[in-house]
Design a protein around this motif. Structure first.
Motif, PDB file in Angstrom:
ATOM      1  N   ILE A  57      53.678  11.897  58.548  1.00 53.50           N
ATOM      2  CA  ILE A  57      53.258  10.730  57.789  1.00 53.50           C
ATOM      3  C   ILE A  57      54.495   9.878  57.535  1.00 53.50           C
ATOM      4  O   ILE A  57      55.478  10.351  56.966  1.00 53.50           O
ATOM      5  N   VAL A  58      54.448   8.643  57.987  1.00 51.52           N
ATOM      6  CA  VAL A  58      55.536   7.689  57.759  1.00 51.52           C
ATOM      7  C   VAL A  58      55.219   6.917  56.493  1.00 51.52           C
ATOM      8  O   VAL A  58      54.099   6.428  56.320  1.00 51.52           O
ATOM      9  N   MET A  59      56.204   6.773  55.618  1.00 48.06           N
ATOM     10  CA  MET A  59      55.941   6.145  54.323  1.00 48.06           C
ATOM     11  C   MET A  59      57.082   5.231  53.915  1.00 48.06           C
ATOM     12  O   MET A  59      58.257   5.604  53.963  1.00 48.06           O
ATOM     13  N   THR A  60      56.749   4.010  53.511  1.00 48.73           N
ATOM     14  CA  THR A  60      57.726   3.117  52.897  1.00 48.73           C
ATOM     15  C   THR A  60      57.539   3.175  51.382  1.00 48.73           C
ATOM     16  O   THR A  60      56.466   3.500  50.891  1.00 48.73           O
ATOM     17  N   GLY A  61      58.589   2.866  50.655  1.00 48.77           N
ATOM     18  CA  GLY A  61      58.485   2.847  49.197  1.00 48.77           C
ATOM     19  C   GLY A  61      58.324   4.215  48.583  1.00 48.77           C
ATOM     20  O   GLY A  61      57.684   4.357  47.535  1.00 48.77           O
ATOM     21  N   ALA A  62      58.919   5.242  49.204  1.00 46.48           N
ATOM     22  CA  ALA A  62      58.787   6.611  48.684  1.00 46.48           C
ATOM     23  C   ALA A  62      59.918   7.004  47.742  1.00 46.48           C
ATOM     24  O   ALA A  62      59.886   8.083  47.167  1.00 46.48           O
ATOM     25  N   SER A  63      60.885   6.129  47.567  1.00 51.15           N
ATOM     26  CA  SER A  63      62.085   6.503  46.812  1.00 51.15           C
ATOM     27  C   SER A  63      61.892   6.486  45.305  1.00 51.15           C
ATOM     28  O   SER A  63      62.598   7.181  44.578  1.00 51.15           O
ATOM     29  N   ARG A  64      60.941   5.697  44.828  1.00 50.31           N
ATOM     30  CA  ARG A  64      60.795   5.544  43.379  1.00 50.31           C
ATOM     31  C   ARG A  64      59.351   5.208  43.027  1.00 50.31           C
ATOM     32  O   ARG A  64      58.525   4.924  43.890  1.00 50.31           O
ATOM     33  N   GLY A  65      59.064   5.244  41.731  1.00 49.61           N
ATOM     34  CA  GLY A  65      57.784   4.792  41.220  1.00 49.61           C
ATOM     35  C   GLY A  65      56.587   5.530  41.788  1.00 49.61           C
ATOM     36  O   GLY A  65      56.587   6.751  41.961  1.00 49.61           O
ATOM     37  N   ILE A  66      55.541   4.766  42.093  1.00 50.59           N
ATOM     38  CA  ILE A  66      54.300   5.331  42.623  1.00 50.59           C
ATOM     39  C   ILE A  66      54.575   6.123  43.901  1.00 50.59           C
ATOM     40  O   ILE A  66      54.047   7.219  44.104  1.00 50.59           O
ATOM     41  N   GLY A  67      55.389   5.547  44.785  1.00 46.60           N
ATOM     42  CA  GLY A  67      55.654   6.183  46.066  1.00 46.60           C
ATOM     43  C   GLY A  67      56.309   7.546  45.915  1.00 46.60           C
ATOM     44  O   GLY A  67      55.971   8.491  46.634  1.00 46.60           O
ATOM     45  N   ARG A  68      57.246   7.661  44.996  1.00 52.15           N
ATOM     46  CA  ARG A  68      57.922   8.952  44.785  1.00 52.15           C
ATOM     47  C   ARG A  68      56.924   9.997  44.291  1.00 52.15           C
ATOM     48  O   ARG A  68      56.905  11.138  44.776  1.00 52.15           O
ATOM     49  N   ALA A  69      56.085   9.609  43.330  1.00 52.27           N
ATOM     50  CA  ALA A  69      55.073  10.534  42.824  1.00 52.27           C
ATOM     51  C   ALA A  69      54.104  10.926  43.926  1.00 52.27           C
ATOM     52  O   ALA A  69      53.685  12.095  44.032  1.00 52.27           O
ATOM     53  N   ALA A  70      53.716   9.968  44.765  1.00 49.44           N
ATOM     54  CA  ALA A  70      52.793  10.257  45.869  1.00 49.44           C
ATOM     55  C   ALA A  70      53.447  11.185  46.890  1.00 49.44           C
ATOM     56  O   ALA A  70      52.797  12.120  47.396  1.00 49.44           O
ATOM     57  N   ALA A  71      54.714  10.941  47.213  1.00 51.25           N
ATOM     58  CA  ALA A  71      55.412  11.772  48.191  1.00 51.25           C
ATOM     59  C   ALA A  71      55.464  13.228  47.725  1.00 51.25           C
ATOM     60  O   ALA A  71      55.220  14.157  48.507  1.00 51.25           O
ATOM     61  N   GLU A  72      55.766  13.429  46.457  1.00 55.48           N
ATOM     62  CA  GLU A  72      55.833  14.793  45.920  1.00 55.48           C
ATOM     63  C   GLU A  72      54.480  15.480  46.019  1.00 55.48           C
ATOM     64  O   GLU A  72      54.383  16.655  46.388  1.00 55.48           O
ATOM     65  N   ARG A  73      53.408  14.751  45.704  1.00 58.77           N
ATOM     66  CA  ARG A  73      52.075  15.351  45.757  1.00 58.77           C
ATOM     67  C   ARG A  73      51.639  15.628  47.194  1.00 58.77           C
ATOM     68  O   ARG A  73      51.017  16.663  47.471  1.00 58.77           O
ATOM     69  N   ILE A  74      51.952  14.726  48.110  1.00 56.11           N
ATOM     70  CA  ILE A  74      51.602  14.945  49.514  1.00 56.11           C
ATOM     71  C   ILE A  74      52.223  16.240  50.018  1.00 56.11           C
ATOM     72  O   ILE A  74      51.564  17.063  50.672  1.00 56.11           O
TER      73      ILE A  74
END
Length: 336
Positions: A5-22
């Motif tokens: 899964i390629v993801m932009t905006g994973a470093s902070r905020g919503i994206g970081r929380a989503a990355a951890e859950r994924i």
């Protein structure tokens, strides 16, 4: 099932929380973060410490040439077998400026370049590397409704114009003002929904595209270009609103985004997911003529950066010809 899964905006905020859950929910996933500067390596070190498969490619999303280079690297890594099959792209990164005059290296207005054109270029350059079933998720925003109910009057509604005008600086009244910058943001989020509708029509069967709305999420770095007073309010005062029904916490929004990406939240291609459920976006967001015009403009504006996406001597995916067109057109869900 192993997948990338390629993801932009994973470093902070919503994206970081989503990355951890994924990573927790799907340990077979290789999360490939698109990040700027040193944040990518830092993110890999932090998320990969639990034994998860995480890597990064560097890109400045405000530069289409940088996006092209990142997409080429991803394609090469997939072709060499260094990454498992590509089954997801998450265009979560977003930017809001305090004016409508900020210009990127290709002379596009930066809000439009980052929130619209960068996602489109990634989707088109990776299109022929997706392995079905795959899902593309683009983060949208309540602001595209343009009414008090959805954004509490904090962001002006979108002011749609020709995409060629929107892509350049000075597209809105009083372009030096914060109001113009926020209008550029809400308009770019409307554009994102238009493109999701076009992806649903044009991408091959088995590659779905969904727009995700996290709701109002205070405390993120979206307004990091704002003045000191605004940044203080966004980071310290507005987060208190998550105690009310009017706002969503970063963790809750990230959880919802992850569920959409992984398919735990069921949504047909072309759908608009409001946090945890398929919903109707604004009336204005269902406009086939605008959607086609935006597609044509996005193709034309990004096409100079489409070549050379593969290895040396190889062409990238077809650019002037779209994939087999689907016969169905995304339709708004009925109001409840």
């Amino acid at each position: 099932m192993q997948s990338t899964i390629v993801m932009t905006g994973a470093s902070r905020g919503i994206g970081r929380a989503a990355a951890e859950r994924i990573l927790r929910a799907a340990p077979d996933v290789h999360l490939l973060a698109v990040a700027r500067g040193s944040s990518g390596a830092r993110l890999v070190a932090e998320l990969g410490s639990g034994g998860y498969a995480v890597s990064h490619v560097e890109a400045d999303l405000g530069s289409l040439e940088s996006v092209r280079s990142a997409a080429a690297e991803i394609r090469d890594r997939l072709d060499r077998g260094e990454l498992p099959p590509l089954r997801g792209f998450v265009g979560n990164a977003g930017m809001q400026y305090t004016n409508a005059l900020t210009e990127g290296p290709e002379r596009f207005e930066c809000t439009f370049a980052i929130n619209v054109l960068a996602n489109h270029l990634f989707v088109r350059l990776l299109q022929d590397r997706f392995a079905a079933p795959a899902r593309i998720v683009i983060t949208a925003s309540d602001t595209h409704f343009g009414d008090f109910r959805h954004n509490l009057g904090m962001v002006p509604g979108p002011a749609w114009q020709s995409p060629d005008v929107l892509a350049r600086t000075g597209a809105f009244r009083k372009p030096r003002t914060t109001v113009a910058g926020r209008t550029a943001y809400s308009t770019s989020k409307l554009a994102a929904i238009y493109l999701v509708h076009e992806y649903a029509r044009r991408l091959p069967a088995g590659i779905d595209a969904v727009a995700f709305n996290p709701g109002f999420v205070p405390g993120t770095d979206l307004a990091r270009n704002a003045g000191p007073a605004s940044r203080f309010a966004v980071r310290r005062i507005l987060p208190l609103m998550t105690l009310t029904p009017f706002a969503t916490s970063r963790r809750a929004a990230g959880r919802c985004l992850a569920d959409v990406v992984l398919g735990a939240t069921e949504a047909p291609t072309g759908a608009y997911v409001d946090r945890g459920r398929v919903a109707r976006s604004s009336d204005e967001s269902y406009a086939p003529q605008r959607e086609r015009e935006l597609w044509d403009a996005a193709e034309r504006l990004t096409s100079p950066h489409a070549s050379g996406s593969g290895r040396a001597g190889q062409a990238g995916p077809p650019w002037t010809q779209t994939s087999t067109r689907r016969t169905t057109t995304p339709r708004p869900p009925r109001r409840r």
